[in-house]
Design a protein around this motif. Structure first.
Motif, PDB file in Angstrom:
ATOM      1  N   ILE A 187       0.825  -1.230  -0.249  1.00 19.82           N
ATOM      2  CA  ILE A 187       0.001   0.049   0.067  1.00 19.82           C
ATOM      3  C   ILE A 187       0.788   1.350  -0.086  1.00 19.82           C
ATOM      4  CG2 ILE A 187      -1.652   1.350   1.531  1.00 19.82           C
ATOM      5  CD1 ILE A 187      -2.866  -1.327   2.405  1.00 19.82           C
ATOM      6  N   ASN A 188       1.973   1.356   0.820  1.00 16.19           N
ATOM      7  CA  ASN A 188       2.751   2.251   0.884  1.00 16.19           C
ATOM      8  C   ASN A 188       3.603   2.778  -0.402  1.00 16.19           C
ATOM      9  OD1 ASN A 188       1.825   3.550   3.493  1.00 16.19           O
ATOM     10  ND2 ASN A 188       3.287   1.700   4.453  1.00 16.19           N
ATOM     11  N   LEU A 189       3.974   1.445  -0.959  1.00 15.73           N
ATOM     12  CA  LEU A 189       4.897   1.506  -2.115  1.00 15.73           C
ATOM     13  C   LEU A 189       3.929   1.965  -3.203  1.00 15.73           C
ATOM     14  CD1 LEU A 189       7.416   0.888  -3.487  1.00 15.73           C
ATOM     15  CD2 LEU A 189       6.380  -1.571  -3.837  1.00 15.73           C
ATOM     16  N   ARG A 190       2.792   1.709  -3.221  1.00 17.09           N
ATOM     17  CA  ARG A 190       1.811   2.439  -4.375  1.00 17.09           C
ATOM     18  C   ARG A 190       1.653   4.149  -4.161  1.00 17.09           C
ATOM     19  NH1 ARG A 190       0.159   1.824  -9.063  1.00 17.09           N
ATOM     20  NH2 ARG A 190       0.044  -0.482  -8.617  1.00 17.09           N
ATOM     21  N   LYS A 191       1.719   4.400  -2.649  1.00 19.66           N
ATOM     22  CA  LYS A 191       1.528   5.928  -2.308  1.00 19.66           C
ATOM     23  C   LYS A 191       2.951   6.693  -2.766  1.00 19.66           C
ATOM     24  CE  LYS A 191      -1.611   5.478   1.604  1.00 19.66           C
ATOM     25  NZ  LYS A 191      -1.629   5.417   2.986  1.00 19.66           N
ATOM     26  N   ILE A 192       3.978   5.890  -2.460  1.00 21.42           N
ATOM     27  CA  ILE A 192       5.389   6.413  -2.967  1.00 21.42           C
ATOM     28  C   ILE A 192       5.480   6.378  -4.600  1.00 21.42           C
ATOM     29  CG2 ILE A 192       7.770   5.915  -2.856  1.00 21.42           C
ATOM     30  CD1 ILE A 192       7.490   4.431   0.133  1.00 21.42           C
ATOM     31  N   ILE A 193       4.862   5.376  -5.110  1.00 21.80           N
ATOM     32  CA  ILE A 193       5.157   5.605  -6.784  1.00 21.80           C
ATOM     33  C   ILE A 193       4.223   6.711  -6.936  1.00 21.80           C
ATOM     34  CG2 ILE A 193       4.133   4.590  -8.918  1.00 21.80           C
ATOM     35  CD1 ILE A 193       5.036   1.715  -7.201  1.00 21.80           C
ATOM     36  N   ASP A 194       3.017   7.052  -6.543  1.00 21.36           N
ATOM     37  CA  ASP A 194       2.055   8.034  -6.972  1.00 21.36           C
ATOM     38  C   ASP A 194       2.559   9.430  -6.329  1.00 21.36           C
ATOM     39  OD1 ASP A 194       0.095   6.356  -7.730  1.00 21.36           O
ATOM     40  OD2 ASP A 194      -1.041   6.286  -5.881  1.00 21.36           O
ATOM     41  N   LYS A 195       3.427   9.485  -5.421  1.00 21.53           N
ATOM     42  CA  LYS A 195       4.158  10.516  -5.130  1.00 21.53           C
ATOM     43  C   LYS A 195       5.023  11.175  -5.962  1.00 21.53           C
ATOM     44  CE  LYS A 195       7.228  10.661  -1.587  1.00 21.53           C
ATOM     45  NZ  LYS A 195       7.835  10.704  -0.468  1.00 21.53           N
ATOM     46  N   HIS A 196       5.681  10.152  -6.552  1.00 19.35           N
ATOM     47  CA  HIS A 196       6.740  10.384  -7.341  1.00 19.35           C
ATOM     48  C   HIS A 196       6.547  10.362  -8.934  1.00 19.35           C
ATOM     49  CE1 HIS A 196      10.316  10.300  -4.630  1.00 19.35           C
ATOM     50  NE2 HIS A 196       9.497   9.361  -3.915  1.00 19.35           N
ATOM     51  N   ASP A 197       5.011  10.457  -8.917  1.00 21.12           N
ATOM     52  CA  ASP A 197       4.437  10.578 -10.145  1.00 21.12           C
ATOM     53  C   ASP A 197       5.077   9.495 -11.321  1.00 21.12           C
ATOM     54  OD1 ASP A 197       2.728  12.511  -9.803  1.00 21.12           O
ATOM     55  OD2 ASP A 197       4.485  13.997 -10.204  1.00 21.12           O
ATOM     56  N   LEU A 198       5.314   8.182 -10.750  1.00 20.88           N
ATOM     57  CA  LEU A 198       5.707   7.279 -11.881  1.00 20.88           C
ATOM     58  C   LEU A 198       4.515   6.101 -12.189  1.00 20.88           C
ATOM     59  CD1 LEU A 198       8.768   5.289  -9.963  1.00 20.88           C
ATOM     60  CD2 LEU A 198       8.786   6.755 -12.174  1.00 20.88           C
ATOM     61  N   ILE A 199       4.595   6.153 -13.343  1.00 23.52           N
ATOM     62  CA  ILE A 199       3.310   5.316 -13.983  1.00 23.52           C
ATOM     63  C   ILE A 199       3.761   4.195 -14.385  1.00 23.52           C
ATOM     64  CG2 ILE A 199       1.508   5.355 -15.699  1.00 23.52           C
ATOM     65  CD1 ILE A 199       1.421   8.350 -15.590  1.00 23.52           C
ATOM     66  N   LEU A 200       3.343   3.129 -13.856  1.00 24.53           N
ATOM     67  CA  LEU A 200       4.079   1.800 -14.335  1.00 24.53           C
ATOM     68  C   LEU A 200       3.244   1.125 -15.396  1.00 24.53           C
ATOM     69  CD1 LEU A 200       4.592   0.386 -10.547  1.00 24.53           C
ATOM     70  CD2 LEU A 200       6.060   1.592 -12.194  1.00 24.53           C
ATOM     71  N   THR A 201       2.009   1.706 -15.922  1.00 18.69           N
ATOM     72  CA  THR A 201       1.363   0.936 -16.684  1.00 18.69           C
ATOM     73  C   THR A 201       1.550   1.470 -18.260  1.00 18.69           C
ATOM     74  OG1 THR A 201      -0.480   2.666 -16.463  1.00 18.69           O
ATOM     75  CG2 THR A 201      -0.766   0.110 -15.217  1.00 18.69           C
ATOM     76  N   ASN A 202       1.974   2.497 -18.420  1.00 19.00           N
ATOM     77  CA  ASN A 202       2.311   2.915 -19.984  1.00 19.00           C
ATOM     78  C   ASN A 202       3.319   4.044 -19.879  1.00 19.00           C
ATOM     79  OD1 ASN A 202       0.884   5.157 -19.317  1.00 19.00           O
ATOM     80  ND2 ASN A 202      -0.892   4.434 -19.825  1.00 19.00           N
TER      81      ASN A 202
END
Length: 202
Positions: A187-202
């Motif tokens: 859950i926190n990793l997803r938040k960290i990814i969102d915070k850094h504006d990383l998009i993993l799907t495309n």
């Protein structure tokens, strides 16, 4: 590449990358072959998370709508890793489905691993491999932002491929606590990814 040429190669071992390139160049048949090639695996993956035929079909359709839109926008650059890329899209759409419905899949305390409920493993299933790929390629540094206890469990599970029983014995906490830490790590990793504006799907 013409549709006829693609059709002639259908039974040959045409790579996903070749079919993707052919579709981008205008061969609708190439996409049809790709969908046919992978539909069972992708649909089974989705159904195993939502346990609802209608929802699974909707998510499957949405997955390929996103695939088509991404390919047509020229945003695909997965270097031949077509199936893992599609599975990441499907995985994120399943999570979106649960978010919209304000519920998450039921947790079963069987000690296995699964990206949604942190359970169900078998033989290093697709979602576990995807997390490995994503951490290694996209967010290797970001996991260091996790709290130490969550980072410890995630590292043991993902990098060392330890079972939750082994993690429990190594860390001196219960299996339930180890499962909880892994769940919060994701859950926190997803938040960290969102915070850094990383998009993993495309």
């Amino acid at each position: 590449m013409s549709d006829n040429k693609v059709t002639n190669m259908k039974n040959a071992q045409v790579t996903d990358a070749t079919l993707v390139n052919a579709y981008i160049q205008g061969s609708e048949k190439s996409l049809s072959i790709l969908i046919t090639r992978h539909q069972h695996r992708i649909y089974s993956f989705i159904y195993s998370k939502v346990f609802d035929k209608d929802v699974a079909e909707d998510v499957f359709q949405d997955t390929f709508i996103k695939v088509i839109n991404t390919l047509k926008r020229g945003k695909y650059n997965e270097e031949g890793k077509f199936l893992p890329w599609v599975m990441r899209i499907a995985h994120n759409l399943v999570i979106d489905h649960f978010r919209k419905n304000k519920r998450m899949p039921k947790f079963e305390n069987n000690g296995d691993f699964n990206i949604f409920s942190v359970l169900s493993d078998g033989d290093l299933n697709v979602e576990t491999q995807l997390i490995k790929d994503q951490i290694e390629s996209d967010v290797q540094e970001l996991i260091k932002e996790l709290p130490e206890d969550q980072l410890e469990v995630l590292t043991m599970r993902i990098y060392k491929d330890m079972s939750f029983k082994e993690i429990s014995e190594t860390t001196g906490v219960s299996i339930n606590t180890a499962l909880g830490r892994m769940r919060y790590a994701l859950i926190n990793l997803r938040k960290i990814i969102d915070k850094h504006d990383l998009i993993l799907t495309n």
